[in-house]
Design a protein around this motif. Structure first.
Motif, PDB file in Angstrom:
ATOM      1  N   SER A   1       3.975  11.123   3.229  1.00  0.00           N
ATOM      2  CA  SER A   1       3.163  11.861   2.270  1.00  0.00           C
ATOM      3  C   SER A   1       2.724  10.965   1.119  1.00  0.00           C
ATOM      4  O   SER A   1       1.570  11.018   0.676  1.00  0.00           O
ATOM      5  N   THR A   2       3.636  10.143   0.616  1.00  0.00           N
ATOM      6  CA  THR A   2       3.300   9.235  -0.475  1.00  0.00           C
ATOM      7  C   THR A   2       2.251   8.218  -0.041  1.00  0.00           C
ATOM      8  O   THR A   2       1.295   7.938  -0.765  1.00  0.00           O
ATOM      9  N   LEU A   3       2.420   7.655   1.152  1.00  0.00           N
ATOM     10  CA  LEU A   3       1.436   6.703   1.675  1.00  0.00           C
ATOM     11  C   LEU A   3       0.056   7.346   1.771  1.00  0.00           C
ATOM     12  O   LEU A   3      -0.945   6.790   1.311  1.00  0.00           O
ATOM     13  N   ALA A   4       0.011   8.541   2.362  1.00  0.00           N
ATOM     14  CA  ALA A   4      -1.280   9.207   2.572  1.00  0.00           C
ATOM     15  C   ALA A   4      -1.978   9.539   1.264  1.00  0.00           C
ATOM     16  O   ALA A   4      -3.198   9.467   1.161  1.00  0.00           O
ATOM     17  N   SER A   5      -1.195   9.894   0.250  1.00  0.00           N
ATOM     18  CA  SER A   5      -1.800  10.311  -1.019  1.00  0.00           C
ATOM     19  C   SER A   5      -2.154   9.139  -1.915  1.00  0.00           C
ATOM     20  O   SER A   5      -2.756   9.329  -2.969  1.00  0.00           O
TER      21      SER A   5
END
Length: 333
Positions: free
Chosen positions: A73-77
């Motif tokens: 989630s952190t990577l995608a955001s």
């Protein structure tokens, strides 16, 4: 059989706080330890992810899976396309979602997770690169990976040294380090971040402009400069913004008349105040904003100047108005 909780004496406040401080100290030390061990392997991991032409597929079992979901989630955001895939589901058809140009980010404290070891060789034969984060550099998963980061901790924060605690905290922190160094390398900006968070409070603060929240057209409170105070009050009451713009020819803004201006006028004891021209009592040269200005910036101006509402002008012409309630309603403040 476990004893019933009532059979144990309750922990004293001092004991509880001492335990909590110890746990936090162990987890903090686990993160600091990872920082001292960063080197060429982290650089290689960063470049492997930066050069990925597909998606970063994060996978892990159990607690590692929960941590992996957050890392994805952190990577995608933050500008690195990523998603989480459960390794057991991957063995039952979801493996087809991973392409050769993707990178598998595999998480396993032991490095011996059967579910990951089942899919990793298949992906390698397909051409998918593998980045593994494990606590054991000699594990099978570490040896299979193109790049391996060892995330080893001296002990878990669990009093029994069993429940994954310090180890999962360290992996999560290292995942953040990867994601945020990628963010910097990609030149990912605050505006980019807002576009991936349009529904959140941060997205609203970074994306909403004044023109998105202001009252326009017939909803704008305004009177001509020769209007009386009584006429200005009727407009203020009708539009409900606690103010009215005062305009001249061609809708040019000349001033603003607010509840505060009315109060100050009343304090003078002027006879027949309601029959006088509002231009005598208005605030001349009021603070204004532009339709393209960020609503968050306008809110900051209002807070700094301690004013409740703003007129919106374009080429000196009145085009809108809003107040603090509008900012609150849109989640800006």
């Amino acid at each position: 059989m476990n004893a019933h909780p009532d059979s144990f004496p309750p922990l004293s406040p001092d004991t509880l706080l001492s335990m909590a401080r110890t746990i936090l100290g162990i987890e903090s030390a686990a993160i600091q330890y990872q920082a001292t061990r960063l080197g060429e392997h982290f650089v290689a991991a960063h470049h492997l992810l930066l050069d990925c032409r597909g998606r970063i597929v994060v996978s892990g079992m159990g607690k590692s899976g929960h941590i992996g979901s957050k890392i994805a989630s952190t990577l995608a955001s933050t500008g690195s396309p990523a998603f989480f895939m459960h390794p057991a589901e991957a063995s039952h058809g979801d493996l087809g979602m991973i392409l050769a140009e993707d990178v598998l980010l595999a998480l396993s404290n032991s490095g011996e997770s059967d579910e990951l070891l089942t899919i990793t060789p298949l992906l390698k034969r397909r051409g998918t690169r593998i980045l593994a984060l494990t606590g054991n550099a000699r594990s099978r998963l570490a040896r299979l990976a193109d790049v391996h980061l060892e995330v080893r901790v001296e002990r878990e924060a669990c009093p029994l040294n069993l429940a994954p605690t310090a180890s999962t905290t360290a992996v999560l922190a290292l995942g953040d380090a990867l994601a945020l160094t990628l963010l910097e390398a990609r030149g990912f900006s605050a505006d980019d971040f807002a576009r991936t968070h349009p529904g959140g409070a941060l997205g609203k603060r970074l994306l909403l402009a004044v023109q998105d929240i202001m009252h326009q057209g017939e909803r704008i409170p305004w009177v001509m400069h020769q209007a009386t105070v009584a006429e200005a009050l009727r407009v203020m009451s009708d539009k409900g913004l606690g103010m009215t713009a005062v305009v001249g020819d061609d809708n040019h803004l000349e001033g603003i008349f607010t509840d505060g201006d009315l109060r100050r006028a009343l304090e003078t004891g002027t006879v027949n105040l309601l029959e006088q021209e509002v231009s005598q009592w208005m605030t001349r040269h009021p603070v204004v904003t532009h339709p393209d200005e960020l609503a968050a910036n306008a809110a900051q101006v209002m807070q700094d100047k301690r004013i409740f509402g703003l007129c919106v002008v374009e080429k000196k012409r009145l085009v809108g108005a809003f107040n603090m309630h509008d900012l609150l309603r849109h989640g800006i403040v």
